[in-house]
Write an enzyme that holds these catalytic residues in place. Structure first.
Site, short mmCIF file in Angstrom:
data_model
loop_
_atom_site.label_atom_id
_atom_site.label_comp_id
_atom_site.label_asym_id
_atom_site.label_seq_id
_atom_site.Cartn_x
_atom_site.Cartn_y
_atom_site.Cartn_z
N ARG A 173 -11.75 8.50 9.00
CA ARG A 173 -10.56 8.47 9.85
C ARG A 173 -10.88 8.93 11.27
NH1 ARG A 173 -5.34 9.07 7.72
NH2 ARG A 173 -4.82 10.67 9.24
N ARG A 208 -18.20 9.22 18.68
CA ARG A 208 -18.53 8.49 19.92
C ARG A 208 -19.68 9.14 20.63
NH1 ARG A 208 -13.01 9.57 21.34
NH2 ARG A 208 -11.71 7.94 20.40
N ARG A 223 -1.93 17.33 -2.31
CA ARG A 223 -2.06 18.61 -1.60
C ARG A 223 -0.71 18.94 -0.97
NH1 ARG A 223 -5.69 22.13 -2.75
NH2 ARG A 223 -6.03 22.86 -0.61
N ARG A 259 -5.13 24.81 10.84
CA ARG A 259 -4.93 24.58 12.27
C ARG A 259 -3.69 25.30 12.77
NH1 ARG A 259 -4.21 17.96 11.47
NH2 ARG A 259 -2.71 18.14 9.79
N GLU A 316 -0.93 26.23 9.75
CA GLU A 316 -0.85 25.29 8.63
C GLU A 316 -1.78 25.75 7.51
OE1 GLU A 316 -0.72 21.29 10.22
OE2 GLU A 316 -1.62 20.55 8.38
N TYR A 349 -2.76 7.47 1.64
CA TYR A 349 -2.86 8.36 2.80
C TYR A 349 -2.47 7.56 4.05
CZ TYR A 349 -5.39 12.02 5.56
OH TYR A 349 -5.76 13.04 6.42
N ASP A 407 -0.76 6.68 7.63
CA ASP A 407 -0.20 7.20 8.87
C ASP A 407 1.11 6.48 9.15
OD1 ASP A 407 -2.06 9.15 9.59
OD2 ASP A 407 -3.45 7.65 10.37
P1 FAD Z 1 8.25 10.96 3.71
O1 FAD Z 1 8.41 11.24 5.14
O2 FAD Z 1 7.55 11.95 2.85
O3 FAD Z 1 9.70 10.67 3.10
C1 FAD Z 1 9.97 10.68 1.73
C2 FAD Z 1 11.34 11.31 1.55
O4 FAD Z 1 11.73 11.14 0.19
C3 FAD Z 1 11.33 12.81 1.82
O5 FAD Z 1 12.30 13.11 2.81
C4 FAD Z 1 11.68 13.43 0.47
O6 FAD Z 1 12.49 14.58 0.59
C5 FAD Z 1 12.42 12.29 -0.20
N1 FAD Z 1 12.38 12.36 -1.67
C6 FAD Z 1 11.29 12.47 -2.45
N2 FAD Z 1 11.64 12.53 -3.74
C7 FAD Z 1 13.01 12.47 -3.78
C8 FAD Z 1 13.97 12.53 -4.81
N3 FAD Z 1 13.60 12.66 -6.09
N4 FAD Z 1 15.28 12.45 -4.48
C9 FAD Z 1 15.66 12.35 -3.19
N5 FAD Z 1 14.78 12.30 -2.16
C10 FAD Z 1 13.47 12.37 -2.45
N6 FAD Z 1 1.00 10.21 10.61
C11 FAD Z 1 0.64 9.77 11.83
O7 FAD Z 1 0.76 8.57 12.12
N7 FAD Z 1 0.20 10.65 12.80
C12 FAD Z 1 0.08 11.98 12.57
O8 FAD Z 1 -0.32 12.73 13.46
C13 FAD Z 1 0.43 12.46 11.27
N8 FAD Z 1 0.30 13.78 10.99
C14 FAD Z 1 0.66 14.23 9.73
C15 FAD Z 1 0.55 15.60 9.48
C16 FAD Z 1 0.91 16.09 8.23
C17 FAD Z 1 0.78 17.58 7.94
C18 FAD Z 1 1.38 15.20 7.23
C19 FAD Z 1 1.78 15.71 5.87
C20 FAD Z 1 1.50 13.84 7.48
C21 FAD Z 1 1.13 13.34 8.73
N9 FAD Z 1 1.26 11.98 9.05
C22 FAD Z 1 0.89 11.53 10.30
C23 FAD Z 1 1.75 11.00 8.05
C24 FAD Z 1 3.27 10.76 8.13
O9 FAD Z 1 3.95 11.96 7.88
C25 FAD Z 1 3.63 9.72 7.10
O10 FAD Z 1 2.92 8.51 7.31
C26 FAD Z 1 5.13 9.34 7.06
O11 FAD Z 1 5.98 10.39 7.45
C27 FAD Z 1 5.46 8.92 5.66
O12 FAD Z 1 6.78 8.44 5.59
P2 FAD Z 1 7.43 8.16 4.17
O13 FAD Z 1 8.78 7.63 4.41
O14 FAD Z 1 6.49 7.38 3.34
O15 FAD Z 1 7.48 9.58 3.44
N1 UDP Z 2 -11.76 17.02 9.62
C1 UDP Z 2 -12.76 17.96 9.74
N2 UDP Z 2 -12.72 18.85 10.77
C2 UDP Z 2 -11.73 18.83 11.70
C3 UDP Z 2 -10.72 17.86 11.58
C4 UDP Z 2 -10.74 16.96 10.51
O1 UDP Z 2 -13.65 18.02 8.91
O2 UDP Z 2 -11.74 19.66 12.61
C5 UDP Z 2 -11.82 16.09 8.46
C6 UDP Z 2 -11.06 16.66 7.26
O3 UDP Z 2 -11.76 16.24 6.10
C7 UDP Z 2 -9.73 15.98 7.36
C8 UDP Z 2 -10.14 14.60 7.84
O4 UDP Z 2 -11.21 14.85 8.77
O5 UDP Z 2 -9.07 15.94 6.12
C9 UDP Z 2 -9.07 13.79 8.51
O6 UDP Z 2 -8.55 14.53 9.59
P1 UDP Z 2 -7.14 14.19 10.24
O7 UDP Z 2 -7.00 15.00 11.47
O8 UDP Z 2 -7.02 12.72 10.35
O9 UDP Z 2 -6.18 14.75 9.11
P2 UDP Z 2 -4.58 14.88 9.01
O10 UDP Z 2 -4.03 15.02 10.40
O11 UDP Z 2 -4.10 13.67 8.28
O12 UDP Z 2 -4.41 16.11 8.21
#
Ligand code: FAD
Ligand code: UDP
Length: 367
Positions: free
Chosen positions: A170, A174, A247, A278, A298, A346, A348
């Site tokens: 991911r 560079r 996780r 982080r 986090e 996984y 985005d």
């Molecule tokens: P969700 O947003 O998880 O929505 C699912 C919903 O279903 C939730 O609100 C939940 O409460 C509801 N639900 C589940 N079970 C039930 C039930 N039984 N009854 C009623 N409701 C229920 N993506 C990026 O592009 N850039 C980023 O920088 C990025 N950073 C991230 C950082 C973190 C820590 C995490 C966890 C994810 C990150 N993502 C990022 C990914 C991004 O969050 C997801 O791609 C996106 O939000 C997923 O949308 P979704 O609708 O699939 O799921």
């Molecule tokens: N990662 C790492 N060191 C860092 C940042 C990321 O080893 O400082 C690795 C780690 O395995 C992580 C993966 O790269 O799970 C993807 O990172 P990303 O920032 O895309 O993760 P997310 O924002 O989805 O948690």
């Protein structure tokens, strides 16, 4: 009677709801949380949009996805450039010439490539089989030991040798002096945060928050023609084939009486002994000038029933179990499974938009 019950007011569910309503369908959206938005939900604290479920930076190479989301928000020109802290050393991410010159006191790409090649010469890594081998083959031992191993094992709770290599792919690598974390043509943060995007998508649609599907459906099944389910696919089927691993993440959020705590939105702590992965300083996503600041530490942990699942653990064992659930899903035609938890991928945000629009096209026979 609802044409569609949509379980989950996250990005997938909200796009489906918006598109179904546009096509004249009667839709109900339910979410077990007390708010809409799923994991992209933002809450204003001290005038700052706080990303309640972790840093969310929108990035994509897909012009259609970019144009689609821009209907709902204007994006700023934020470029993600995280800093990594390892003990008392600071490095730029992703792995690039700034990282290498700091690490090895060198100036040129040729010098960096030579050091990496020397560090892996005796490892015979022509076909990396796991994250450890993949990381070593790309960046050598020093970067792996200082910036990858500790962070990854905290994030995933498993040794790097037992994790799939795609996770590390991911991140860009560079041999230029470029700290842009993503190789994306389009990138930014929606001005005003993500929640207004979901509010616009769900405008005029009936939404019930604090409503768990498994409770609601017991007394309302007769009101629903079709369901779009964005929760955990294994939970939907009562875990009858086994439990998929996820996780979970816990955020410790604090308001600090300073205008600038760490000088960057995202700072990763890559050594194992720091318990969090982080620290996010939310104001920097929108170039905030508020007098105070809000930070979130986090912490990553294994998901257990009763906690929130955030990341699917896409190793071979879980992927094989998911495929079994997928077969059940395919033989349940009145339910569409989508999103990160429904598809156990996984994803985005840009990919979620892409697959949600694909599900819409399929459902409404639009090629
Ligand atoms: P969700 O947003 O998880 O929505 C699912 C919903 O279903 C939730 O609100 C939940 O409460 C509801 N639900 C589940 N079970 C039930 C039930 N039984 N009854 C009623 N409701 C229920 N993506 C990026 O592009 N850039 C980023 O920088 C990025 N950073 C991230 C950082 C973190 C820590 C995490 C966890 C994810 C990150 N993502 C990022 C990914 C991004 O969050 C997801 O791609 C996106 O939000 C997923 O949308 P979704 O609708 O699939 O799921
Ligand atoms: N990662 C790492 N060191 C860092 C940042 C990321 O080893 O400082 C690795 C780690 O395995 C992580 C993966 O790269 O799970 C993807 O990172 P990303 O920032 O895309 O993760 P997310 O924002 O989805 O948690």
């Amino acid at each position: 009677m609802y044409d569609y019950l949509i379980v989950g007011a996250g990005l997938f569910g909200s796009i489906f709801a918006y598109e179904a309503k546009k096509r004249g369908k009667k839709v109900l959206v339910i979410d077990k949380r007390e708010h809409i938005g799923g994991n992209i939900y933002c809450e204003k604290i001290e005038g700052i949009n706080v990303h309640k479920y972790g840093a969310h930076i929108f990035h994509t190479n897909d012009k259609n996805v970019w144009e689609y989301i821009n209907q709902f928000a204007e994006f700023n020109n934020y470029i993600n450039s995280p800093i990594a802290v390892y003990r008392d050393e600071l490095y730029n991410l992703p792995f690039n010439m700034n990282t290498f010159s700091r690490l090895w006191n060198i100036k040129t790409p040729a010098e960096a490539k030579k050091i990496i090649a020397e560090q892996i010469a005796d490892l015979n890594l022509s076909e990396p089989k796991n994250l450890e081998e993949q990381a070593l083959s790309l960046v050598g031992r020093d970067v792996y030991e200082k910036l990858i191993k500790g962070y990854t094992e905290k994030q995933w709770g498993r040794p790097c040798s037992e994790l799939p290599s795609f996770i590390i792919k991911r991140l860009p690598l560079r041999f230029t002096f470029d700290n842009n974390y993503f190789n994306a043509r389009y990138q930014g943060i929606p001005i005003g945060g993500y929640t207004p995007i979901i509010e616009k998508m769900l405008e005029g649609t009936e939404v019930l928050t604090n409503t768990d599907y498994f409770e609601w459906i017991k007394t309302n099944a007769d009101k629903v023609k079709k369901t779009v389910f964005t929760g955990q696919i294994d939970q939907f089927f009562g875990y009858k084939l086994g439990v998929l691993e996820y996780r979970s993440v816990r955020f410790e959020t604090e308001v600090l009486d300073t205008d600038n705590f760490q000088g960057n939105a995202v700072v990763n702590y890559t050594e194992r002994s720091v318990p969090y992965t982080r620290i996010i300083e939310h104001k920097h996503f929108e170039f905030g000038t508020q007098p105070k600041t809000v930070i979130s530490k986090e912490y990553s942990s294994e998901w257990k029933q009763g906690t929130e699942p955030y990341y699917p653990v896409n190793n071979d064992k879980n992927n094989a179990l998911y495929e079994e659930y997928k077969k059940l899903a395919d033989s349940t035609p009145d339910v569409i499974f989508g999103g990160r938890l429904g598809n156990y991928k996984y994803y985005d945000m840009d990919k979620v938009i892409d697959v949600a629009l694909e599900a819409v096209r399929k459902e409404f026979g639009e090629g």
